[in-house]
Design a protein around this motif. Sequence first.
Motif, PDB file in Angstrom:
ATOM      1  N   ASP A  46       0.851  -1.354   0.006  1.00 64.70           N
ATOM      2  CA  ASP A  46       0.066   0.033   0.163  1.00 64.70           C
ATOM      3  C   ASP A  46       0.801   0.965   0.051  1.00 64.70           C
ATOM      4  O   ASP A  46       0.529   2.238  -0.573  1.00 64.70           O
ATOM      5  CB  ASP A  46      -0.929  -0.147   1.062  1.00 64.70           C
ATOM      6  CG  ASP A  46      -0.332  -0.112   2.575  1.00 64.70           C
ATOM      7  OD1 ASP A  46       0.895  -0.384   2.629  1.00 64.70           O
ATOM      8  OD2 ASP A  46      -0.776   0.173   3.469  1.00 64.70           O
ATOM      9  N   PHE A  47       2.035   1.155   0.664  1.00 69.35           N
ATOM     10  CA  PHE A  47       2.779   2.419   0.770  1.00 69.35           C
ATOM     11  C   PHE A  47       3.548   2.676  -0.634  1.00 69.35           C
ATOM     12  O   PHE A  47       3.767   3.798  -1.157  1.00 69.35           O
ATOM     13  CB  PHE A  47       3.842   2.340   2.162  1.00 69.35           C
ATOM     14  CG  PHE A  47       4.829   1.125   1.669  1.00 69.35           C
ATOM     15  CD1 PHE A  47       5.962   1.547   1.052  1.00 69.35           C
ATOM     16  CD2 PHE A  47       4.660  -0.036   2.329  1.00 69.35           C
ATOM     17  CE1 PHE A  47       7.015   0.232   1.089  1.00 69.35           C
ATOM     18  CE2 PHE A  47       5.474  -1.085   2.379  1.00 69.35           C
ATOM     19  CZ  PHE A  47       6.728  -0.779   1.883  1.00 69.35           C
ATOM     20  N   CYS A  89      -0.317  10.095   2.956  1.00 69.45           N
ATOM     21  CA  CYS A  89       0.666   9.029   2.903  1.00 69.45           C
ATOM     22  C   CYS A  89       0.146   7.805   3.644  1.00 69.45           C
ATOM     23  O   CYS A  89      -0.568   7.847   4.453  1.00 69.45           O
ATOM     24  CB  CYS A  89       1.834   9.504   3.410  1.00 69.45           C
ATOM     25  SG  CYS A  89       2.640  10.909   2.787  1.00 69.45           S
ATOM     26  N   SER A  90       0.717   6.647   3.262  1.00 71.23           N
ATOM     27  CA  SER A  90       0.281   5.355   3.714  1.00 71.23           C
ATOM     28  C   SER A  90       0.804   5.272   5.236  1.00 71.23           C
ATOM     29  O   SER A  90       1.981   5.493   5.422  1.00 71.23           O
ATOM     30  CB  SER A  90       0.597   4.286   2.974  1.00 71.23           C
ATOM     31  OG  SER A  90       0.842   3.099   3.959  1.00 71.23           O
ATOM     32  N   TYR A  97       9.377   8.739   3.946  1.00 74.09           N
ATOM     33  CA  TYR A  97       9.801   7.830   2.654  1.00 74.09           C
ATOM     34  C   TYR A  97       9.376   8.727   1.380  1.00 74.09           C
ATOM     35  O   TYR A  97       9.712   8.611   0.324  1.00 74.09           O
ATOM     36  CB  TYR A  97       8.882   6.763   2.800  1.00 74.09           C
ATOM     37  CG  TYR A  97       8.843   5.658   1.662  1.00 74.09           C
ATOM     38  CD1 TYR A  97       9.638   4.625   1.660  1.00 74.09           C
ATOM     39  CD2 TYR A  97       7.610   5.879   0.940  1.00 74.09           C
ATOM     40  CE1 TYR A  97       9.629   3.673   0.641  1.00 74.09           C
ATOM     41  CE2 TYR A  97       7.586   4.872  -0.141  1.00 74.09           C
ATOM     42  CZ  TYR A  97       8.441   3.746  -0.513  1.00 74.09           C
ATOM     43  OH  TYR A  97       8.184   2.925  -1.131  1.00 74.09           O
ATOM     44  N   TYR A  98       8.290   9.578   1.447  1.00 78.28           N
ATOM     45  CA  TYR A  98       7.821  10.360   0.382  1.00 78.28           C
ATOM     46  C   TYR A  98       8.441  11.502   0.184  1.00 78.28           C
ATOM     47  O   TYR A  98       8.623  11.920  -0.860  1.00 78.28           O
ATOM     48  CB  TYR A  98       6.298  10.585   0.898  1.00 78.28           C
ATOM     49  CG  TYR A  98       5.480   9.427   0.929  1.00 78.28           C
ATOM     50  CD1 TYR A  98       4.894   8.721  -0.261  1.00 78.28           C
ATOM     51  CD2 TYR A  98       5.462   8.698   1.939  1.00 78.28           C
ATOM     52  CE1 TYR A  98       4.225   7.535  -0.071  1.00 78.28           C
ATOM     53  CE2 TYR A  98       4.640   7.737   2.349  1.00 78.28           C
ATOM     54  CZ  TYR A  98       3.945   7.094   1.494  1.00 78.28           C
ATOM     55  OH  TYR A  98       3.343   5.833   1.499  1.00 78.28           O
ATOM     56  N   LEU A 117       1.625  17.025   3.205  1.00 77.81           N
ATOM     57  CA  LEU A 117       1.647  15.448   3.243  1.00 77.81           C
ATOM     58  C   LEU A 117       0.921  15.064   4.710  1.00 77.81           C
ATOM     59  O   LEU A 117       1.278  15.716   5.793  1.00 77.81           O
ATOM     60  CB  LEU A 117       2.992  15.125   3.247  1.00 77.81           C
ATOM     61  CG  LEU A 117       3.752  15.294   1.745  1.00 77.81           C
ATOM     62  CD1 LEU A 117       5.229  14.691   2.089  1.00 77.81           C
ATOM     63  CD2 LEU A 117       3.287  14.396   0.798  1.00 77.81           C
ATOM     64  N   ARG A 118       0.151  13.951   4.764  1.00 74.04           N
ATOM     65  CA  ARG A 118      -0.274  13.677   6.045  1.00 74.04           C
ATOM     66  C   ARG A 118       0.022  12.224   6.182  1.00 74.04           C
ATOM     67  O   ARG A 118       0.285  11.064   5.400  1.00 74.04           O
ATOM     68  CB  ARG A 118      -1.926  13.687   5.910  1.00 74.04           C
ATOM     69  CG  ARG A 118      -2.371  15.202   5.876  1.00 74.04           C
ATOM     70  CD  ARG A 118      -3.753  15.009   6.217  1.00 74.04           C
ATOM     71  NE  ARG A 118      -4.271  16.487   5.840  1.00 74.04           N
ATOM     72  CZ  ARG A 118      -4.558  17.142   4.551  1.00 74.04           C
ATOM     73  NH1 ARG A 118      -4.657  16.017   3.647  1.00 74.04           N
ATOM     74  NH2 ARG A 118      -4.910  18.281   4.334  1.00 74.04           N
TER      75      ARG A 118
END
Length: 324
Positions: A46-47, A89-90, A97-98, A117-118
């Motif tokens: 998923d990520f 974000c996952s 990571y993102y 980003l959340r």
Amino acid sequence: AAGEVQCLSYTGCNFLRQRLVLATLSGRPLKIRKIRAKEEDPGLRDFEASFIRLIDKVTNGSRIEINQTGTTLYYQPGLLYGGSLEHDCSPSRGIGYYLESLLCLAPFMKHPLKIVLRGVTNDQVDPSVDVLKATALPLLKKFGIDGESLEIKINRRGMPPKGGGEILFSCPVRKVLQPVQFTDPGKIKRIRGTAYSVRVSPQMANRMVESARGILNKFLPDIYIYTDHMKGVSSGKSPGFGMCLTAETINGTILSAELASNPQGQGAAVLPEELGQNCAKLLLEEVYRGGCVDSTNQSLALLLMTLGQRDVSKVLLGPLSPYT
């Protein structure tokens, strides 16, 4: 011209981020096969799917095809567009990571990037938002990517497993990077840090600071570690605490180390004293490794050197991390 560019072909799930980032920067299409094909739960996680959606958001005209099992991915990059965006974000990976990949792409957008980003701001796997703010932004400035609009702002903290953090990242556009000569790290003049605690007693942060200072004060007096205790909505959805330390040298090298407590319901409980001590030791380890860029940002430095002008850039690094 699009037909002439040869499609790059890879197998496996390793280096998925680098492959997508470099394909986007170089404009080459790529195909990745056999992504976790032999595992019980095959295909993209998923990520990774969330990361692909993020790449799709910051570009315009990208073509992404994934087969039904998620084991094959075809990606034809579009133009880096930028603009004002939001992305959830996952929670299985940190925002770092993102953000690490966005740091590589942001300077080359058509419009300045401003993105919310959340997700999880601090975990035990990815570089935390604190560390990237303290180390990656000064590194970008060395390459001439600077201005008031270059910032990472932590609006809410979120710890694993549930996350709930939120950050704002904005970056100006730079078509040309400055070459850098960065081969003398210099001596360390000061240590700064943040001890944060969310949904636990604020004393936790103070206990981490005490134990970290107990080790670092033997080496130099100029140490300041902020305590950051977020309350209410801005503390995310899960309890936790942790610490991020940076050592700064006279020549502007910034080395970092960080640790976070175990996620709620996983592993043994960590004492804040132990965490503070271990984080201080990790910082000393990073100093011992040497180099002008710490191990978190080696790959970012090398990428920016590659994308710079024809002039020669030089950077002194410590032992290379596996990722680099």
